[in-house]
Motif scaffolding. Sequence first.
Motif, PDB file in Angstrom:
ATOM      1  N   THR A  35       5.633  29.946  -4.364  1.00 52.21           N
ATOM      2  CA  THR A  35       4.439  30.569  -3.810  1.00 52.21           C
ATOM      3  C   THR A  35       4.185  31.932  -4.428  1.00 52.21           C
ATOM      4  OG1 THR A  35       3.275  30.996  -1.724  1.00 52.21           O
ATOM      5  CG2 THR A  35       5.541  31.788  -1.877  1.00 52.21           C
ATOM      6  N   SER A  36       2.945  32.399  -4.298  1.00 54.41           N
ATOM      7  CA  SER A  36       2.506  33.677  -4.856  1.00 54.41           C
ATOM      8  C   SER A  36       2.787  33.748  -6.352  1.00 54.41           C
ATOM      9  CB  SER A  36       3.186  34.848  -4.134  1.00 54.41           C
ATOM     10  OG  SER A  36       2.541  36.066  -4.437  1.00 54.41           O
ATOM     11  N   ILE A  37       2.442  32.675  -7.049  1.00 53.93           N
ATOM     12  CA  ILE A  37       2.690  32.581  -8.484  1.00 53.93           C
ATOM     13  C   ILE A  37       1.418  32.922  -9.254  1.00 53.93           C
ATOM     14  CG2 ILE A  37       3.506  31.102 -10.345  1.00 53.93           C
ATOM     15  CD1 ILE A  37       5.523  31.658  -8.026  1.00 53.93           C
ATOM     16  N   SER A  38       1.491  33.919 -10.111  1.00 51.47           N
ATOM     17  CA  SER A  38       0.339  34.316 -10.919  1.00 51.47           C
ATOM     18  C   SER A  38      -0.019  33.212 -11.904  1.00 51.47           C
ATOM     19  CB  SER A  38       0.640  35.609 -11.680  1.00 51.47           C
ATOM     20  OG  SER A  38       0.883  36.673 -10.796  1.00 51.47           O
ATOM     21  N   ALA A  39      -1.311  32.934 -12.021  1.00 52.33           N
ATOM     22  CA  ALA A  39      -1.847  31.926 -12.946  1.00 52.33           C
ATOM     23  C   ALA A  39      -1.339  30.528 -12.648  1.00 52.33           C
ATOM     24  CB  ALA A  39      -1.546  32.299 -14.393  1.00 52.33           C
ATOM     25  N   ALA A  40      -1.010  30.256 -11.377  1.00 52.65           N
ATOM     26  CA  ALA A  40      -0.436  28.954 -11.013  1.00 52.65           C
ATOM     27  C   ALA A  40      -1.338  27.798 -11.420  1.00 52.65           C
ATOM     28  CB  ALA A  40      -0.162  28.902  -9.509  1.00 52.65           C
ATOM     29  N   ASP A  41      -2.649  27.973 -11.272  1.00 55.62           N
ATOM     30  CA  ASP A  41      -3.566  26.873 -11.569  1.00 55.62           C
ATOM     31  C   ASP A  41      -4.215  26.997 -12.944  1.00 55.62           C
ATOM     32  OD1 ASP A  41      -5.169  29.022 -11.008  1.00 55.62           O
ATOM     33  OD2 ASP A  41      -6.497  27.983  -9.616  1.00 55.62           O
ATOM     34  N   GLN A  42      -3.773  27.970 -13.750  1.00 49.15           N
ATOM     35  CA  GLN A  42      -4.318  28.115 -15.099  1.00 49.15           C
ATOM     36  C   GLN A  42      -3.261  27.898 -16.181  1.00 49.15           C
ATOM     37  OE1 GLN A  42      -7.343  31.268 -15.792  1.00 49.15           O
ATOM     38  NE2 GLN A  42      -6.713  32.115 -13.813  1.00 49.15           N
ATOM     39  N   ALA A  43      -2.002  27.799 -15.776  1.00 50.59           N
ATOM     40  CA  ALA A  43      -0.903  27.746 -16.739  1.00 50.59           C
ATOM     41  C   ALA A  43      -0.679  26.337 -17.277  1.00 50.59           C
ATOM     42  CB  ALA A  43       0.383  28.252 -16.085  1.00 50.59           C
ATOM     43  N   ALA A  44      -0.289  26.267 -18.538  1.00 51.29           N
ATOM     44  CA  ALA A  44       0.064  24.991 -19.155  1.00 51.29           C
ATOM     45  C   ALA A  44       1.504  24.610 -18.848  1.00 51.29           C
ATOM     46  CB  ALA A  44      -0.133  25.068 -20.662  1.00 51.29           C
ATOM     47  N   ALA A  45       2.316  25.599 -18.507  1.00 51.37           N
ATOM     48  CA  ALA A  45       3.724  25.358 -18.164  1.00 51.37           C
ATOM     49  C   ALA A  45       4.184  26.515 -17.290  1.00 51.37           C
ATOM     50  CB  ALA A  45       4.586  25.264 -19.421  1.00 51.37           C
ATOM     51  N   ALA A  46       5.332  26.324 -16.654  1.00 54.33           N
ATOM     52  CA  ALA A  46       5.897  27.379 -15.819  1.00 54.33           C
ATOM     53  C   ALA A  46       7.408  27.419 -16.012  1.00 54.33           C
ATOM     54  CB  ALA A  46       5.576  27.145 -14.347  1.00 54.33           C
ATOM     55  N   ILE A  47       7.954  28.617 -16.065  1.00 53.64           N
ATOM     56  CA  ILE A  47       9.408  28.782 -16.020  1.00 53.64           C
ATOM     57  C   ILE A  47       9.783  28.798 -14.550  1.00 53.64           C
ATOM     58  CG2 ILE A  47      11.317  30.372 -16.468  1.00 53.64           C
ATOM     59  CD1 ILE A  47       9.874  31.221 -19.014  1.00 53.64           C
ATOM     60  N   VAL A  48      10.500  27.772 -14.129  1.00 56.25           N
ATOM     61  CA  VAL A  48      10.801  27.555 -12.717  1.00 56.25           C
ATOM     62  C   VAL A  48      12.279  27.826 -12.448  1.00 56.25           C
ATOM     63  CG1 VAL A  48      10.783  25.887 -10.817  1.00 56.25           C
ATOM     64  CG2 VAL A  48       8.972  25.821 -12.559  1.00 56.25           C
ATOM     65  N   PHE A  49      12.530  28.617 -11.420  1.00 60.38           N
ATOM     66  CA  PHE A  49      13.896  28.863 -10.956  1.00 60.38           C
ATOM     67  C   PHE A  49      14.178  27.923  -9.794  1.00 60.38           C
ATOM     68  CE2 PHE A  49      12.677  32.659 -13.130  1.00 60.38           C
ATOM     69  CZ  PHE A  49      13.839  33.185 -13.679  1.00 60.38           C
ATOM     70  N   ALA A  50      15.284  27.210  -9.860  1.00 62.34           N
ATOM     71  CA  ALA A  50      15.612  26.225  -8.834  1.00 62.34           C
ATOM     72  C   ALA A  50      17.110  26.222  -8.553  1.00 62.34           C
ATOM     73  CB  ALA A  50      15.160  24.831  -9.261  1.00 62.34           C
ATOM     74  N   ARG A  51      17.462  25.729  -7.378  1.00 60.38           N
ATOM     75  CA  ARG A  51      18.874  25.693  -6.995  1.00 60.38           C
ATOM     76  C   ARG A  51      19.523  24.420  -7.516  1.00 60.38           C
ATOM     77  NH1 ARG A  51      21.911  28.730  -4.642  1.00 60.38           N
ATOM     78  NH2 ARG A  51      20.209  30.040  -3.859  1.00 60.38           N
ATOM     79  N   THR A  52      20.579  24.598  -8.298  1.00 63.80           N
ATOM     80  CA  THR A  52      21.378  23.475  -8.787  1.00 63.80           C
ATOM     81  C   THR A  52      22.777  23.491  -8.180  1.00 63.80           C
ATOM     82  OG1 THR A  52      21.783  24.851 -10.754  1.00 63.80           O
ATOM     83  CG2 THR A  52      20.196  23.063 -10.979  1.00 63.80           C
ATOM     84  N   GLY A  53      23.165  24.630  -7.620  1.00 68.39           N
ATOM     85  CA  GLY A  53      24.471  24.746  -6.967  1.00 68.39           C
ATOM     86  C   GLY A  53      24.328  24.750  -5.458  1.00 68.39           C
TER      87      GLY A  53
END
Length: 385
Positions: free
Chosen positions: A155-173
């Motif tokens: 949430t509160s992601i700049s250019a969320a609907d204009q971006a071709a890709a996103a660097i996403v941080f996610a929980r793997t541990g």
Amino acid sequence: MHSIYETDELSAIREVARKFGMERLRPGYRARESAGKFEPELIRELGELGLIAPELPEAFGGSGAGAICSGVVCEELARADFSFGYIPLLASLNGQILAAHARPEVARQWLPRVTAGEIVIALALTEPKGGSDAAALALRMERQGEEYVLNGEKTSISAADQAAAAIVFARTGRSEDKARGISAILVPMDLPGISTTRFQCMGQRAIGRGSIFFDNVRVPAQNLLGSENAGFVQVMQGFDFSRALIGLQCIGVAQQSLEETWAHVGEHRAFGQPLAAFQGVSHQLAAFDTKVQAARLLCLHALWLRDNGAAHTAEAAMSKWWPPLLAYETVHCCLLMHGHYGYSGELPFEQRLRDVLGLQIGDGTANIMKTILARQRAGRQAVGA
């Protein structure tokens, strides 16, 4: 406004960026806010001028210039259109992350398109229940063969609907691993299972902020950035760079507002003399002029430290908490100096005021920045955070 940190080459780049801003961006500042988006051709023009992430290596479309060069560009573009200043800022932040942590083939696939102005990449860190606690992520990413599967919300992601890709941080541990159980991955935004929404924000409407939803989104494992479970620690180091850029983005707005207001009080008359003759007017502007000069040097110093391989976490935190506040206060003063006309939409002050206010919230609040600064000065154990 040149400084001891600028070479003749940097001054020339500043002039190119300023000309582009004043001629191509400023006339459409209000229209882009109404449309809620940028014209793609303007971003491509900026790329053609070599002003998107110029600090990146030539192999990725940059020119190998220093971090100060990127700061100069952000400052000058923000003078004309604050939101448009996000384009080179996001490119520099995400560009250095990809250049440092992506597999070479992935970096070569995406970065030249970014620097050419063909696409924008977003950075997706914040979550609804996390806010300033950036390491408290709930979005899950699980390895399944040669893919990672993502489920959750950003949430509160700049250019969320204009971006071709996103660097996403996610929980793997595990959740209890906090920052040491988080990974980062580059996610193309056209993958099945991704949807976005946009907020109705007070300002910064052209870049826009919103949510990104991931429903069993499958991403190639080769898009992982850095090592699994170490993405947060590795990638977050790049935020020292972007915080100084944000500071200069805000300073650009403050500087432009001051120059316009100095001209106004020198020409507009009351009681038979220019407004500038009244010390209640000129002394206020002189004080803000002094602070803006100091804040610019602070930001440039942080970038100079980065260019010279020196630690700059404290200086970056200073650059993130003070300039956004100072810019808001400066624009507010300038608006008042123009009276009712300044309060109207005929002049850009009200839009600038709304635009800069957002950066007292986004990308790290002032209190978070002060906590980072305290850790640097007194030590993490002493601060207790």
